[in-house]
Scaffold this active site. Structure first.
Site, mmCIF file in Angstrom:
data_model
loop_
_atom_site.group_PDB
_atom_site.id
_atom_site.type_symbol
_atom_site.label_atom_id
_atom_site.label_comp_id
_atom_site.label_asym_id
_atom_site.label_seq_id
_atom_site.Cartn_x
_atom_site.Cartn_y
_atom_site.Cartn_z
ATOM 1 N N ARG A 118 0.806 -1.222 0.000
ATOM 2 C CA ARG A 118 0.000 0.000 0.000
ATOM 3 C C ARG A 118 0.837 1.269 0.000
ATOM 4 O O ARG A 118 0.413 2.316 0.488
ATOM 5 C CB ARG A 118 -0.969 0.030 1.178
ATOM 6 C CG ARG A 118 -1.954 -1.109 1.132
ATOM 7 C CD ARG A 118 -3.172 -0.839 1.963
ATOM 8 N NE ARG A 118 -4.070 -1.966 1.846
ATOM 9 C CZ ARG A 118 -3.921 -3.098 2.528
ATOM 10 N NH1 ARG A 118 -2.937 -3.231 3.383
ATOM 11 N NH2 ARG A 118 -4.766 -4.078 2.353
ATOM 12 N N LYS A 140 2.635 11.253 -11.120
ATOM 13 C CA LYS A 140 1.889 10.285 -11.938
ATOM 14 C C LYS A 140 2.775 9.085 -12.234
ATOM 15 O O LYS A 140 3.888 9.234 -12.747
ATOM 16 C CB LYS A 140 1.457 10.916 -13.257
ATOM 17 C CG LYS A 140 0.239 11.784 -13.158
ATOM 18 C CD LYS A 140 -0.266 12.059 -14.573
ATOM 19 C CE LYS A 140 -1.387 13.061 -14.574
ATOM 20 N NZ LYS A 140 -1.831 13.341 -15.952
ATOM 21 N N GLU A 182 8.924 18.778 -24.779
ATOM 22 C CA GLU A 182 8.206 19.147 -23.550
ATOM 23 C C GLU A 182 8.746 20.479 -23.009
ATOM 24 O O GLU A 182 8.009 21.253 -22.392
ATOM 25 C CB GLU A 182 8.329 18.054 -22.478
ATOM 26 C CG GLU A 182 7.818 16.674 -22.901
ATOM 27 C CD GLU A 182 6.285 16.529 -22.903
ATOM 28 O OE1 GLU A 182 5.589 17.493 -22.562
ATOM 29 O OE2 GLU A 182 5.809 15.430 -23.274
ATOM 30 N N LYS A 224 6.765 23.098 -14.032
ATOM 31 C CA LYS A 224 5.872 21.954 -13.777
ATOM 32 C C LYS A 224 5.505 21.898 -12.295
ATOM 33 O O LYS A 224 4.349 21.627 -11.948
ATOM 34 C CB LYS A 224 6.486 20.636 -14.229
ATOM 35 C CG LYS A 224 5.530 19.472 -13.934
ATOM 36 C CD LYS A 224 5.633 18.272 -14.823
ATOM 37 C CE LYS A 224 4.537 17.254 -14.465
ATOM 38 N NZ LYS A 224 4.654 15.989 -15.180
ATOM 39 N N GLU A 234 -5.113 16.728 -10.852
ATOM 40 C CA GLU A 234 -5.822 17.065 -12.079
ATOM 41 C C GLU A 234 -7.309 17.245 -11.825
ATOM 42 O O GLU A 234 -8.141 16.668 -12.519
ATOM 43 C CB GLU A 234 -5.593 15.954 -13.113
ATOM 44 C CG GLU A 234 -5.391 16.470 -14.522
ATOM 45 C CD GLU A 234 -4.726 15.445 -15.417
ATOM 46 O OE1 GLU A 234 -5.400 14.501 -15.811
ATOM 47 O OE2 GLU A 234 -3.526 15.585 -15.691
ATOM 48 N N ARG A 239 -3.943 21.773 -14.042
ATOM 49 C CA ARG A 239 -2.924 20.843 -14.516
ATOM 50 C C ARG A 239 -3.123 20.482 -15.993
ATOM 51 O O ARG A 239 -2.196 20.032 -16.664
ATOM 52 C CB ARG A 239 -2.923 19.584 -13.624
ATOM 53 C CG ARG A 239 -1.687 18.730 -13.802
ATOM 54 C CD ARG A 239 -1.515 17.696 -12.689
ATOM 55 N NE ARG A 239 -0.474 16.741 -13.088
ATOM 56 C CZ ARG A 239 0.237 15.988 -12.259
ATOM 57 N NH1 ARG A 239 0.040 16.060 -10.956
ATOM 58 N NH2 ARG A 239 1.150 15.177 -12.710
ATOM 59 N N ASN A 243 -1.322 19.491 -20.948
ATOM 60 C CA ASN A 243 -1.726 18.652 -22.074
ATOM 61 C C ASN A 243 -1.679 19.378 -23.411
ATOM 62 O O ASN A 243 -2.123 18.843 -24.427
ATOM 63 C CB ASN A 243 -3.149 18.118 -21.849
ATOM 64 C CG ASN A 243 -3.200 17.173 -20.673
ATOM 65 O OD1 ASN A 243 -2.231 16.482 -20.396
ATOM 66 N ND2 ASN A 243 -4.319 17.168 -19.964
ATOM 67 N N HIS A 246 -1.124 17.537 -26.598
ATOM 68 C CA HIS A 246 -1.168 16.109 -26.306
ATOM 69 C C HIS A 246 -2.411 15.385 -26.842
ATOM 70 O O HIS A 246 -2.375 14.180 -27.032
ATOM 71 C CB HIS A 246 -1.030 15.870 -24.793
ATOM 72 C CG HIS A 246 0.393 15.961 -24.318
ATOM 73 N ND1 HIS A 246 1.159 17.089 -24.474
ATOM 74 C CD2 HIS A 246 1.207 15.042 -23.727
ATOM 75 C CE1 HIS A 246 2.369 16.873 -23.971
ATOM 76 N NE2 HIS A 246 2.426 15.633 -23.522
ATOM 77 N N HIS A 250 -1.441 12.105 -28.846
ATOM 78 C CA HIS A 250 -1.841 10.734 -28.532
ATOM 79 C C HIS A 250 -2.416 10.031 -29.752
ATOM 80 O O HIS A 250 -2.191 8.847 -29.964
ATOM 81 C CB HIS A 250 -2.810 10.709 -27.355
ATOM 82 C CG HIS A 250 -2.121 11.047 -26.064
ATOM 83 N ND1 HIS A 250 -2.745 11.697 -25.030
ATOM 84 C CD2 HIS A 250 -0.849 10.836 -25.666
ATOM 85 C CE1 HIS A 250 -1.877 11.879 -24.038
ATOM 86 N NE2 HIS A 250 -0.725 11.365 -24.404
ATOM 87 N N HIS A 262 7.456 9.902 -27.934
ATOM 88 C CA HIS A 262 6.389 10.743 -27.404
ATOM 89 C C HIS A 262 6.657 12.215 -27.757
ATOM 90 O O HIS A 262 5.767 12.918 -28.229
ATOM 91 C CB HIS A 262 6.295 10.540 -25.896
ATOM 92 C CG HIS A 262 5.335 11.440 -25.214
ATOM 93 N ND1 HIS A 262 3.968 11.353 -25.400
ATOM 94 C CD2 HIS A 262 5.528 12.467 -24.346
ATOM 95 C CE1 HIS A 262 3.376 12.296 -24.669
ATOM 96 N NE2 HIS A 262 4.294 12.971 -24.024
#
Ligand SMILES: NC(=O)c1ccc[n+]([C@@H]2O[C@H](COP(=O)([O-])OP(=O)(O)OC[C@H]3O[C@@H](n4cnc5c(N)ncnc54)[C@H](O)[C@@H]3O)[C@@H](O)[C@H]2O)c1
Ligand SMILES: [Zn+2]
Length: 359
Positions: A118, A140, A182, A224, A234, A239, A243, A246, A250, A262
């Site tokens: 956990r 993330k 980025e 960031k 988010e 946040r 994107n 993005h 994607h 990417h």
């Protein structure tokens, strides 16, 4: 050189960029326990060894395991291997996971840390430009499923991020340039001065001049960190500015297959987003031109790979995690350094952009 604080109340942590002293003392002051499991991919196994040594000298002992490099390692099968390793080492809740490598190791080992027992403390040691400026900061973590990228994940903030920009020396040119996408993104969404600095210092950045690289990494992390501090999970929409480019990216990534990067998809995606914003008269043509100029200078694409597949791309966009009830949402610039979230864009306008852009 500099330490950046990510302010998240009890989950606050530091990002050390080219600080002296080594990771040992950095980790020792931030971890309660004195045991660690270091995960690195084969390509940075030597850095993993060095990390283990330096931790050992600071009284933190443990083991090192290597992971096959590449996106395919962000899998349930590889995650199971990590769990097994942790179990064999009789990991307790104070044993830290130390992720040495690019975004793949960070996401995979980070997700193992988020879920084993956990939750275990996590120290990120990013070794690609993308990981330094993006994936190691913000909490993330996750893995892919056959059904899609990053479909299983968690928010798990690290106890600290240790960055040595000199480790980038061995990174391939293609991966380095992909990381710069980025970096350009941060300038576009938040910081016009930084964007202008990148334009003026593009040669030094490309040549990996140590001072320029350190500045690129530190400023990107600061930007960031500011966004993450304002919207950790988010939830408020803040946040979402991250994107930018993005939604398009994607879709292009789905089509690019395993050889794509990417960052390359993000570069093409940002150029498409700028064209869309220009068409909606949110920005004049020279903003798009400056963005494409900088991307080109960095050897990045400003269009998706040919041939155009507008229907396939649109379909991928509708299925994007960030689409709400199938409605397309875009982060679009209204000048360099500022963006807005727009969700009333007619699909035809997007299709036009996707049909027009060629390599
Ligand atoms: N969690 C997040 O917020 C977040 C954000 C952006 C991207 N990501 C994820 O990051 C991943 C991509 O990360 P990446 O671009 O770092 O890819 P990566 O981890 O696959 O690294 C790219 C390549 O560089 C090699 N490498 C790493 N460090 C090196 C070094 N110092 N010298 C030489 N080679 C080195 C790796 O072995 C690999 O072959 C994707 O899975 C993406 O989903 C996550
Ligand atoms: Zn990205």
């Amino acid at each position: 050189m500099t330490t950046i604080r990510v302010s998240l109340g009890p989950r606050s942590y530091d990002i050390a960029v080219d600080e002296p002293g080594g990771i040992g003392p950095f980790a020792a002051t931030r971890l309660k326990g004195r045991r660690a499991y270091v995960f690195a991919d084969y390509n940075v196994a030597a850095l993993g060894e060095r990390t283990l040594d330096e931790l050992g000298r600071a009284g933190i002992t443990g083991r090192l395991a290597t992971i096959p490099p590449g996106e395919a390692s962000k899998s349930i099968a590889q995650l199971a291997v990590l769990y097994e390793r942790l179990a064999q080492a009789r990991t307790d809740r104070q044993t830290a996971v130390v992720a040495v490598g690019g975004g793949v190791v960070g996401d995979l080992a980070g997700f193992a840390a988020a879920t084993y027992n956990r939750g275990l403390p996590l120290v990120m040691v990013p070794t690609t430009l993308l990981a330094m400026v993006d994936s190691s900061v913000g909490g993330k973590v996750g893995i892919n499923l056959p059904a899609g990228k990053n479909l299983v994940g968690a928010f798990h903030q690290p106890a600290g991020v240790w960055i040595e920009t000199a480790t980038l020396t061995s990174l391939s040119d293609r991966d380095y340039r992909a990381g710069l996408a980025e970096v350009v993104k941060y300038g576009m969404i938040l910081d016009a001065d930084f964007f202008a600095w990148l334009e003026s210092n593009a040669d030094a950045v490309l040549a990996r001049d140590p001072a320029a690289v350190a500045r690129v990494v530190a400023r990107s992390c600061e930007l960031k960190a500011g966004v993450v501090a304002g919207d950790e999970r988010e939830e408020t929409g803040l946040r979402a500015v991250l994107n930018f480019g993005h939604t398009f990216a994607h879709a292009f990534e789905t089509a690019a297959g395993s050889d794509g990067r990417h960052g390359e998809a993000v570069a093409a995606g940002m150029a498409c987003a700028a064209r869309l914003a220009e068409r909606r008269r949110m920005i004049p043509a020279d903003v798009t031109a400056r963005l494409i100029g900088l991307l080109t200078k960095f050897g990045l694409p400003s269009a998706p790979p040919a041939p155009p597949r507008p229907d396939e791309w649109l379909d991928a966009m509708r299925r994007d995690k960030k689409a709400v009830a199938g409605r397309l949402r875009f982060v679009l610039p209204h000048r360099i350094g500022a963006v807005d979230m727009i969700d009333d864009i007619p699909e035809d306008a997007v299709r036009d952009i996707l049909t027009e852009v060629g390599p």
